[in-house]
Design a protein around this motif. Sequence first.
Motif: not given
Length: 171
Positions: A42-46, A107-113, A130-131, A156-161
Amino acid sequence: MGNDISGGGTGVLLSRRADARVRHNRIHGNRIGVQVEYSSYPVIRENDLAGNAMALVLSHQSSAWERANGEAARSAESGGRGAFGQAARQPADAAALQPRVLTGTVDAKHNWWGEAAVEELARDAGYGNPSFIHDGRDEPYFEDAGVKYPLDVVEFAPWRDAPLAPNARNQ
């Protein structure tokens, strides 16, 4: 897209070649936010993935396994039958069932963790383990029919701030 998924064992399960696009969701309060398994790319974003015991888990997810066994497994699964044993409407085409380029990553970029997770990511400059993500960094291999296959890793990078604004999840 635009869902609020909470209070379950697993918020979203992507299994058996589920190459979904998961975008603009709030997935929180689950044991596992998103689980990816068995040749799913999958693509997991935003998404807002804060507040789960584990945000993202890979299980039996290996591009090496897919390269070695995928075509035979797809042929056995398709076999010209529909989902409930009836004749298939269209002949299955192995090329159409093939996942995109297999890179060994999900792909799990641009997510808020979450705040603590973003602090952890910033400390490691995006290169750590990442834990809140379980992948090949935690479990390098799994075994299938006596053969070891490397577990894929999450990009996971880049990620949302910051979390997505609530109205952004509904677009």
